[in-house]
Scaffold this active site. Structure first.
Site, PDB file in Angstrom:
ATOM      1  N   LEU A   1       0.848  -1.183   0.000  1.00 16.61           N
ATOM      2  CA  LEU A   1       0.000   0.000   0.000  1.00 16.61           C
ATOM      3  C   LEU A   1       0.887   1.239   0.000  1.00 16.61           C
ATOM      4  O   LEU A   1       1.994   1.218   0.547  1.00 16.61           O
ATOM      5  CB  LEU A   1      -0.909   0.027   1.243  1.00 16.61           C
ATOM      6  CG  LEU A   1      -1.917  -1.121   1.403  1.00 16.61           C
ATOM      7  CD1 LEU A   1      -2.657  -0.978   2.735  1.00 16.61           C
ATOM      8  CD2 LEU A   1      -2.906  -1.149   0.248  1.00 16.61           C
ATOM      9  N   ASP A   2       0.389   2.311  -0.602  1.00 18.01           N
ATOM     10  CA  ASP A   2       1.117   3.576  -0.550  1.00 18.01           C
ATOM     11  C   ASP A   2       1.276   4.018   0.905  1.00 18.01           C
ATOM     12  O   ASP A   2       0.480   3.644   1.781  1.00 18.01           O
ATOM     13  CB  ASP A   2       0.363   4.667  -1.322  1.00 18.01           C
ATOM     14  CG  ASP A   2       0.287   4.366  -2.807  1.00 18.01           C
ATOM     15  OD1 ASP A   2       1.165   3.656  -3.310  1.00 18.01           O
ATOM     16  OD2 ASP A   2      -0.673   4.842  -3.452  1.00 18.01           O
ATOM     17  N   ARG A   3       2.263   4.828   1.133  1.00 19.44           N
ATOM     18  CA  ARG A   3       2.571   5.299   2.493  1.00 19.44           C
ATOM     19  C   ARG A   3       1.331   5.839   3.211  1.00 19.44           C
ATOM     20  O   ARG A   3       1.081   5.525   4.387  1.00 19.44           O
ATOM     21  CB  ARG A   3       3.637   6.388   2.402  1.00 19.44           C
ATOM     22  CG  ARG A   3       4.034   7.030   3.729  1.00 19.44           C
ATOM     23  CD  ARG A   3       4.788   8.316   3.467  1.00 19.44           C
ATOM     24  NE  ARG A   3       3.956   9.309   2.801  1.00 19.44           N
ATOM     25  CZ  ARG A   3       4.371  10.089   1.807  1.00 19.44           C
ATOM     26  NH1 ARG A   3       5.606  10.014   1.363  1.00 19.44           N
ATOM     27  NH2 ARG A   3       3.534  10.968   1.260  1.00 19.44           N
TER      28      ARG A   3
ATOM     29  N   ARG B   1      -5.955   6.588  -7.423  1.00 20.38           N
ATOM     30  CA  ARG B   1      -5.697   8.031  -7.291  1.00 20.38           C
ATOM     31  C   ARG B   1      -5.700   8.706  -8.653  1.00 20.38           C
ATOM     32  O   ARG B   1      -6.245   9.810  -8.821  1.00 20.38           O
ATOM     33  CB  ARG B   1      -4.365   8.230  -6.567  1.00 20.38           C
ATOM     34  CG  ARG B   1      -4.350   7.660  -5.158  1.00 20.38           C
ATOM     35  CD  ARG B   1      -2.935   7.486  -4.599  1.00 20.38           C
ATOM     36  NE  ARG B   1      -2.254   8.772  -4.468  1.00 20.38           N
ATOM     37  CZ  ARG B   1      -1.001   8.887  -4.074  1.00 20.38           C
ATOM     38  NH1 ARG B   1      -0.268   7.788  -3.827  1.00 20.38           N
ATOM     39  NH2 ARG B   1      -0.447  10.084  -3.961  1.00 20.38           N
TER      40      ARG B   1
END
Length: 370
Positions: free
Chosen positions: A162-164, A304
């Site tokens: 997962l992204d930060r 996103r």
């Protein structure tokens, strides 16, 4: 035949003579249009040569038979906003400072058995920090199920990333064998995922939509949306445009709506908006839209990017035109949550679904705005 001098100046401090051999092919045009071929091989075992310290005193080097500059596809989404660079740097530094102190608690465990442990990753934490925290979590948990003997540490692997600033479901495997099986399941698109996102923009006229486009970036560039017809075309830096597809459903607009159960048929949606042109948007950011996303591919920043293209960028997602400040408050990360993950268990082959509770911002978005 007239020979033109070729001088290669290398600072001895940078390139030890006994570690540098030369082998390459240069074609040097002379005034008489004859060419001289020079071969040299560089194999550096120490510091690299800086380009500014290499000088060729010769006619202009040019290969008339070399490849011409190709025509690259044009991205359909805008470049990174100027404001994003410093904000992203601050967020990265904050996440890095937390990494050494980060720990998971038993309440973060969504599921665990002999082969897997599933946790709810918080926002603002790197995946690697979560993985590093797992051994202590297993040691401290009296109910933890460990594969192998108590003296043999498990072989932990991240099954998904997962992204930060994305929170939610993370699956960690406890052996190489299980990790390999899950990699194959993800590669074969046998894993279904859902995400919740809080977006800010003009409320869409659609309740559900599917979007299919290209995805890629040039060397050192940002991820961008490309036309679906550009899939397979080369990009600067050697990469290619790849396909990506996402389905969305609106859950609420300005607090009016409800949290529906995920629609499993959405993961197999066949009717899509096929992206070929730049999006037409009015730029208004006045509504809060809570959506559920069903990614049908696993591209970096896919949800996103597609939210940006649809004109409803995720709140706090400064990379992709999301508002940084909203209603008098600045946000430290984007509002995106990995809600669920479904697959067949890699060992038992039984269907399993892992789900996490909604984050606070999602629960608040379901409350009517007064």
């Amino acid at each position: 035949m007239t020979r033109m001098p070729l001088t290669l100046t290398l600072p001895s401090a940078l390139v030890p003579i006994n570690t540098c051999l030369f082998h390459a092919l240069l074609s040097i045009k002379t005034p008489s249009k004859t060419s001289t071929t020079v071969r040299f091989l560089c194999n550096f075992s120490s510091d690299p040569i800086m380009a500014d310290n290499i000088h060729f005193d010769s006619a202009k080097i040019d290969d008339p038979n070399g490849p011409k500059n190709p025509t690259y596809p044009t991205p359909l989404s805008p470049p990174l906003p100027a404001i994003s660079k410093q904000i992203e740097l601050n967020r990265a530094m904050s996440a890095s400072s937390k990494s050494s102190l980060f720990s998971l608690s038993p309440s973060d465990i969504v599921f665990e058995d002999e082969w897997l442990i599933v946790v709810n990753k918080p926002q603002g934490i790197y995946c690697e920090s979560v993985l590093s925290a797992i051994p202590r979590l297993l040691e401290d948990s009296t109910n933890s199920m460990r594969l192998g003997s108590q003296n043999t540490p498990p072989e932990l692997h991240l099954a998904n990333r997962l992204d930060r600033d994305t929170s939610g479901i993370m699956v960690i495997t406890k052996s190489h064998k299980v990790a390999a099986k899950l990699v194959k399941a993800f590669t074969d698109h046998k894993v279904t995922k859902t995400y919740i996102a809080l977006c800010v923009g003009l409320a869409p006229k659609w309740e559900t939509i599917g979007i299919k486009s290209g995805h890629g970036r040039s060397k050192f560039g940002a991820w961008r949306v490309y036309a679906a017809s550009d899939v397979g075309r080369a990009l600067p830096g050697g990469s290619t445009v790849r396909d990506m597809a996402t389905s969305f459903e609106v859950l609420s607009v300005n607090g009016r709506g409800s949290l529906k159960e995920p629609n499993k048929s959405k993961s197999k949606q066949e009717n899509f908006l096929v992206v070929e042109d730049e999006a037409v948007r009015d730029g208004q950011k006045k509504d809060e839209i809570l959506v559920r996303a069903y990614p049908q591919s696993g591209r970096t920043h896919q949800i996103r990017l597609h939210c940006q293209y649809l004109g409803i960028s995720i709140r706090g997602d400064v990379k992709y035109e999301g508002v940084y400040e909203w209603k008098g408050r600045a946000y430290d990360g984007h509002a995106l949550h990995a809600e669920s993950l479904s697959l067949n268990h890699p060992i038992t082959d039984l269907p399993v679904e892992f789900r996490t509770p909604l984050p606070l911002w999602a629960s608040q978005a379901l409350q009517p705005i007064l």
